[in-house]
Design a protein around this motif. Structure first.
Motif, PDB file in Angstrom:
ATOM      1  N   LYS A 123       0.833  -1.195   0.000  1.00  0.00           N
ATOM      2  CA  LYS A 123       0.000   0.000   0.000  1.00  0.00           C
ATOM      3  C   LYS A 123       0.875   1.255   0.000  1.00  0.00           C
ATOM      4  N   VAL A 124       0.424   2.269  -0.727  1.00  0.00           N
ATOM      5  CA  VAL A 124       1.110   3.565  -0.767  1.00  0.00           C
ATOM      6  C   VAL A 124       0.103   4.646  -0.415  1.00  0.00           C
ATOM      7  N   THR A 125       0.412   5.465   0.576  1.00  0.00           N
ATOM      8  CA  THR A 125      -0.519   6.512   0.997  1.00  0.00           C
ATOM      9  C   THR A 125      -0.419   7.723   0.074  1.00  0.00           C
ATOM     10  N   ASP A 126      -1.454   8.540   0.070  1.00  0.00           N
ATOM     11  CA  ASP A 126      -1.453   9.767  -0.731  1.00  0.00           C
ATOM     12  C   ASP A 126      -0.328  10.699  -0.294  1.00  0.00           C
ATOM     13  N   LYS A 127      -0.048  10.717   1.009  1.00  0.00           N
ATOM     14  CA  LYS A 127       1.019  11.568   1.525  1.00  0.00           C
ATOM     15  C   LYS A 127       2.375  11.120   0.988  1.00  0.00           C
ATOM     16  N   GLU A 128       2.611   9.798   1.014  1.00  0.00           N
ATOM     17  CA  GLU A 128       3.858   9.250   0.471  1.00  0.00           C
ATOM     18  C   GLU A 128       4.030   9.632  -0.990  1.00  0.00           C
ATOM     19  N   TYR A 132       6.915  12.038  -2.567  1.00  0.00           N
ATOM     20  CA  TYR A 132       7.817  11.440  -3.557  1.00  0.00           C
ATOM     21  C   TYR A 132       7.845  12.287  -4.829  1.00  0.00           C
ATOM     22  N   TYR A 133       6.683  12.726  -5.247  1.00  0.00           N
ATOM     23  CA  TYR A 133       6.584  13.572  -6.444  1.00  0.00           C
ATOM     24  C   TYR A 133       7.323  14.895  -6.234  1.00  0.00           C
ATOM     25  N   ASP A 134       7.093  15.532  -5.098  1.00  0.00           N
ATOM     26  CA  ASP A 134       7.713  16.835  -4.820  1.00  0.00           C
ATOM     27  C   ASP A 134       9.235  16.742  -4.755  1.00  0.00           C
ATOM     28  N   ASN A 135       9.746  15.612  -4.270  1.00  0.00           N
ATOM     29  CA  ASN A 135      11.199  15.460  -4.110  1.00  0.00           C
ATOM     30  C   ASN A 135      11.890  14.869  -5.330  1.00  0.00           C
ATOM     31  N   LYS A 136      11.105  14.377  -6.276  1.00  0.00           N
ATOM     32  CA  LYS A 136      11.698  13.709  -7.440  1.00  0.00           C
ATOM     33  C   LYS A 136      12.251  14.737  -8.427  1.00  0.00           C
ATOM     34  N   GLN A 137      13.519  14.595  -8.765  1.00  0.00           N
ATOM     35  CA  GLN A 137      14.137  15.517  -9.719  1.00  0.00           C
ATOM     36  C   GLN A 137      13.840  15.067 -11.150  1.00  0.00           C
ATOM     37  N   PRO A 138      13.589  16.015 -12.046  1.00  0.00           N
ATOM     38  CA  PRO A 138      13.339  15.634 -13.440  1.00  0.00           C
ATOM     39  C   PRO A 138      14.585  15.062 -14.089  1.00  0.00           C
ATOM     40  N   ASP A 139      14.395  14.230 -15.095  1.00  0.00           N
ATOM     41  CA  ASP A 139      15.529  13.677 -15.833  1.00  0.00           C
ATOM     42  C   ASP A 139      16.273  14.797 -16.553  1.00  0.00           C
ATOM     43  N   ILE A 140      17.566  14.578 -16.743  1.00  0.00           N
ATOM     44  CA  ILE A 140      18.375  15.554 -17.465  1.00  0.00           C
ATOM     45  C   ILE A 140      19.109  14.860 -18.610  1.00  0.00           C
ATOM     46  N   ASP A 238      -1.039  14.348 -11.633  1.00  0.00           N
ATOM     47  CA  ASP A 238      -2.097  13.402 -12.003  1.00  0.00           C
ATOM     48  C   ASP A 238      -1.691  12.506 -13.170  1.00  0.00           C
ATOM     49  N   LYS A 239      -0.830  13.006 -14.029  1.00  0.00           N
ATOM     50  CA  LYS A 239      -0.416  12.237 -15.213  1.00  0.00           C
ATOM     51  C   LYS A 239       0.565  11.121 -14.846  1.00  0.00           C
ATOM     52  N   VAL A 240       1.389  11.350 -13.829  1.00  0.00           N
ATOM     53  CA  VAL A 240       2.437  10.372 -13.490  1.00  0.00           C
ATOM     54  C   VAL A 240       2.158   9.645 -12.175  1.00  0.00           C
ATOM     55  N   LYS A 241       0.992   9.881 -11.599  1.00  0.00           N
ATOM     56  CA  LYS A 241       0.671   9.325 -10.279  1.00  0.00           C
ATOM     57  C   LYS A 241       0.805   7.804 -10.239  1.00  0.00           C
ATOM     58  N   ASP A 242       0.220   7.121 -11.217  1.00  0.00           N
ATOM     59  CA  ASP A 242       0.264   5.653 -11.219  1.00  0.00           C
ATOM     60  C   ASP A 242       1.688   5.133 -11.366  1.00  0.00           C
ATOM     61  N   GLU A 243       2.449   5.778 -12.239  1.00  0.00           N
ATOM     62  CA  GLU A 243       3.834   5.375 -12.468  1.00  0.00           C
ATOM     63  C   GLU A 243       4.670   5.554 -11.198  1.00  0.00           C
ATOM     64  N   LEU A 244       4.460   6.676 -10.519  1.00  0.00           N
ATOM     65  CA  LEU A 244       5.207   6.939  -9.292  1.00  0.00           C
ATOM     66  C   LEU A 244       4.800   5.982  -8.176  1.00  0.00           C
ATOM     67  N   GLU A 245       3.523   5.645  -8.136  1.00  0.00           N
ATOM     68  CA  GLU A 245       3.057   4.694  -7.126  1.00  0.00           C
ATOM     69  C   GLU A 245       3.757   3.356  -7.285  1.00  0.00           C
TER      70      GLU A 245
END
Length: 303
Positions: A123-128, A132-140, A238-245
């Motif tokens: 299980k992954v919580t909405d907070k997690e 994770y999204y906020d701390n994830k750096q974009p690819d370079i 919202d576009k990457v939510k499933d992938e990040l989960e």
């Protein structure tokens, strides 16, 4: 539980032994010293690789019934691997015993099936997810120049030319010692969490702005100069939510969890090996962990 290993790097020809078990005397090779029959080949391959291959084939069949891996998922995973290893992809195949990209793709499928089976109850919580999204750096997208550790003087020469305005790709072709030199040092897109990249290299690269060139940095592979040629825009949550989960779920896995998940799936499948020579193939996988022995009673008796 006994340790067991499922090899994903067996040659496709070895996996094909399952299809040549006819047991007839048909010769597949003729020599002046005698013939080699299908039966002889099957027996030799079974003796050497039988248990490994049978595990792989059965696990693939069992998991494929419960979980699905789409061609789109496989394409994405293959593209991710190619992006991470760049020009070293063919070397990766050769070093790990894959006959070609198709063979590697089959192993990726099995890996994804195991991943799905192992993460289904995590299980992954909405907070997690949001953190994770906020701390994830974009690819370079990066290029680099790399020389051996002993050649610090050369990397300084290369940096001096860059500081004078010389083209990075031209300097890379002149100085760099790895396969990327022919592409002007281009390594393509890299991710901050890419497991195959040196941590010191990533730390330096992800501090750079677009079109910024680093000072020479030292890693386990030698001296590097890094250029960031592009920074990807962060996609909407919202576009990457499933992938990040899924990424978070996979990050929570360990070998024991994967083993337990595969064991549970195989037990449900009620495997019955008919070949007496391979009868014990799944014993180690299906064997329950032995409970830790409580020797306190024994100690008490001795006292």
């Amino acid at each position: 539980m006994k340790k067991w290993i499922l090899s994903l790097s067996l040659a496709a020809g070895v996996i094909g032994l399952a299809g040549c078990s006819g047991g007839n005397g048909e010769a597949i090779v003729k020599t002046g010293a005698g013939d080699i029959t299908k039966e002889e080949l099957y027996g030799a391959l079974k003796d050497k690789y039988g248990e490994q291959v049978l595990q792989q084939l059965v696990i693939d069949k069992v998991l494929s019934k419960e979980y699905k891996v789409s061609e789109k998922e496989l394409d994405a995973k293959l593209a991710e691997v190619k992006e991470q290893v760049g020009a070293q992809f063919e070397m990766l195949l050769a070093q790990n015993g894959f006959t070609d990209e198709k063979d590697f793709r089959e192993s990726l499928k099995l890996s994804l099936l195991q991943e799905k089976a192992s993460t289904k109850d995590i299980k992954v919580t909405d907070k997690e997810l949001k953190e994770y999204y906020d701390n994830k750096q974009p690819d370079i997208e990066v290029s680099h120049i790399v020389v051996e550790e002993k050649d610090e003087k050369k990397i300084k020469e290369a940096k001096a030319k860059l500081d004078k305005g010389e083209d990075f790709a031209k300097v890379a072709k002149e100085y760099s010692i790895d396969g990327s030199a022919e592409q002007g040092g281009s390594l393509g897109l890299i991710s901050r969490d890419a497991p195959n990249l040196d941590e010191d290299f990533k730390a330096a690269a992800f501090k750079l702005k677009k079109d910024e060139i680093s000072a020479p940095i030292k890693t386990q592979f030698g001296w590097h100069i890094i250029l960031v040629t592009d920074i990807e825009e962060k996609e909407p949550f919202d576009k990457v939510k499933d992938e990040l989960e899924n990424e978070i779920k996979v990050s929570k896995l360990d070998p024991e969890a994967v083993q337990a998940a595969i064991q549970a799936e195989l037990k449900k499948a009620k495997i019955d090996v008919k070949d007496e020579d391979l009868k014990t193939t799944f014993d180690a996988i299906l064997q329950e962990d032995e409970p830790a022995k409580d020797d306190s009673a024994d100690k008490k008796d001795k006292e």
